[in-house]
Design a protein around this motif. Structure first.
Motif, PDB file in Angstrom:
ATOM      1  N   CYS A 313       8.511  84.796  83.023  1.00  0.00           N
ATOM      2  CA  CYS A 313       7.212  85.125  83.618  1.00  0.00           C
ATOM      3  C   CYS A 313       6.499  86.262  82.878  1.00  0.00           C
ATOM      4  N   CYS A 347       7.780  76.349  83.982  1.00  0.00           N
ATOM      5  CA  CYS A 347       6.341  76.253  83.716  1.00  0.00           C
ATOM      6  C   CYS A 347       5.532  76.994  84.792  1.00  0.00           C
ATOM      7  N   VAL A 348       6.049  77.019  85.995  1.00  0.00           N
ATOM      8  CA  VAL A 348       5.389  77.800  87.050  1.00  0.00           C
ATOM      9  C   VAL A 348       5.456  79.283  86.703  1.00  0.00           C
ATOM     10  N   CYS A 350       5.940  80.488  83.629  1.00  0.00           N
ATOM     11  CA  CYS A 350       5.281  80.713  82.335  1.00  0.00           C
ATOM     12  C   CYS A 350       4.368  79.516  82.059  1.00  0.00           C
ATOM     13  N   PRO A 351       3.145  79.538  82.531  1.00  0.00           N
ATOM     14  CA  PRO A 351       2.242  78.379  82.425  1.00  0.00           C
ATOM     15  C   PRO A 351       1.902  77.959  80.998  1.00  0.00           C
ATOM     16  N   SER A 352       2.138  78.812  80.011  1.00  0.00           N
ATOM     17  CA  SER A 352       1.806  78.454  78.629  1.00  0.00           C
ATOM     18  C   SER A 352       2.858  77.563  77.970  1.00  0.00           C
TER      19      SER A 352
END
Length: 379
Positions: A313, A347-348, A350-352
């Motif tokens: 995150c 992905c939640v 770390c959205p990138s």
């Protein structure tokens, strides 16, 4: 006369410019070039130039054969063929010990003398790799056999890639100011590997102005990166070598670091947290996780990696997460549903993220056009 090489019939009587023949020969294997060199004097000249433009030598040293014979024969050949010295663009020499029958401590001094004599004549070198196995050491103050003996006095104005190293034992490092002077003489160097240098480098700030990739110890990296445009970094050693003193200095590059490779050390979660604090803009992360320090003690198998969410995150630009170097014994084979669940969870945090490679080499990519968003790449 015709010759059959690589399933292609080559006719030396075909009238083509030498540049065209050279372009063809540059795509042939060394064994094919050797065959062609015997077809005609014309072909011998062109094949010889192609053969000597890129040199890749691997010598296996053993108790019964402690001398790197391939290296010695190449040196002797180059000293006889002085017209080829300006043609060599790539020189990669690697000496390694036979594990079943390790060699005597060092090869004959004549090999070092011949190699140092030839290398300093190759003024057109663009890529240099010297890995001298177990031989980079001083026998006494009077008898020193090291890589520095070979590179001392060399001038490579066109060199863009350099890799130096030997098998390293704690306390057995014999680099001096000769290495510093050598690096300062490389104005166009882009890629540098120092696999057995484990201390700081005292380079002037104007040295290596175009360096973009580095592989070496944390202490060396911390002294080398500030003020230079290094964007790809690979660290070797132990994860505790990446400490609170040297990690912050790695952030002072003139361009942001984009890629970090921790595959050559067993990285604990604490190291990843420290990296995320100091290097949050990393886009590509390759890591060998130390699973004896489990990320989530309540879970087993692949799900122990769930604890990575708390670390990921902090990376606001991470696009590729490569866990393939991680030891498979500590993870356990996972099914696709478990991996998909981790992809979604990470992905939640770390959205990138757009690409994830798990320890068993399974690769997932983000696909906004699928309901699950993540798709397994089929090999």
């Amino acid at each position: 006369m015709t010759s059959l090489t690589s399933n292609v019939i080559v006719d030396p009587d075909i009238s083509l410019p030498n540049e065209t023949w050279a372009a063809i020969f540059n795509h042939l294997s060394p064994s094919s070039l050797v065959v062609l060199s015997g077809v005609s004097l014309h072909f011998n000249t062109i094949a010889e130039r192609a053969l000597y433009s890129s040199i890749f030598i691997v010598d296996v040293l053993s108790k019964s054969s402690p001398t790197p014979q391939k290296t010695l024969r190449w040196c002797q050949s180059m000293l006889r063929r002085k017209h080829l010295q300006d043609l060599t663009k790539r020189l990669h020499i690697r000496w390694q010990a036979d594990q079943l029958s390790p060699p005597s401590p060092y090869p004959a001094a004549a090999v070092y003398d011949a190699l140092s004599q030839v290398v300093r004549l190759l003024s057109a070198l663009e890529s240099l790799e010297l890995f001298l196995g177990p031989t980079n050491f001083a026998i006494s103050l009077e008898t020193v056999h090291t890589i520095e003996q070979i590179i001392q006095g060399c001038q490579f104005s066109q060199l863009h890639s350099c890799s130096l190293g030997a098998e390293w034992g704690k306390g057995l490092q014999f680099y001096t100011s000769i290495l510093t002077s050598f690096l300062c003489s490389l104005p166009n160097l882009r890629h540098l590997i120092l696999s057995d240098h484990h201390t700081a480098l005292n380079l002037p700030s104007e040295a290596l102005p175009y360096l973009t990739t580095f592989r070496g110890s944390p202490d060396t990296a911390a002294s080398l990166l500030p003020g230079r445009p290094v964007q790809c970094l690979s660290l070797i050693g132990h994860d505790f070598d990446v400490n609170r003193d040297n990690l912050p200095r790695m952030t002072y590059t003139s361009k942001p670091l984009k890629s970090l490779d921790l595959s050559c050390m067993s990285a604990r979660p604490l190291l990843l947290r420290n990296v995320s604090t100091h290097l949050p803009t990393i886009k590509n992360l390759r890591v060998n996780l130390a699973l004896r320090h489990t990320l989530h003690h309540a879970l087993s198998g692949i799900r122990i990696l769930s604890g990575l969410s708390a670390v990921l995150c902090a990376f606001n630009q991470l696009s590729v997460l490569d866990l393939s170097p991680t030891g498979k014994d500590g993870v356990g084979r996972a099914d696709s549903l478990d991996e998909l669940a981790l992809c979604t969870e990470w992905c939640v945090a770390c959205p990138s993220l757009r690409r994830i490679i798990f320890p068993f080499q399974s690769e997932w990519v983000f696909d906004a056009n699928t309901p699950a968003l993540w798709s397994l790449v089929q090999n």
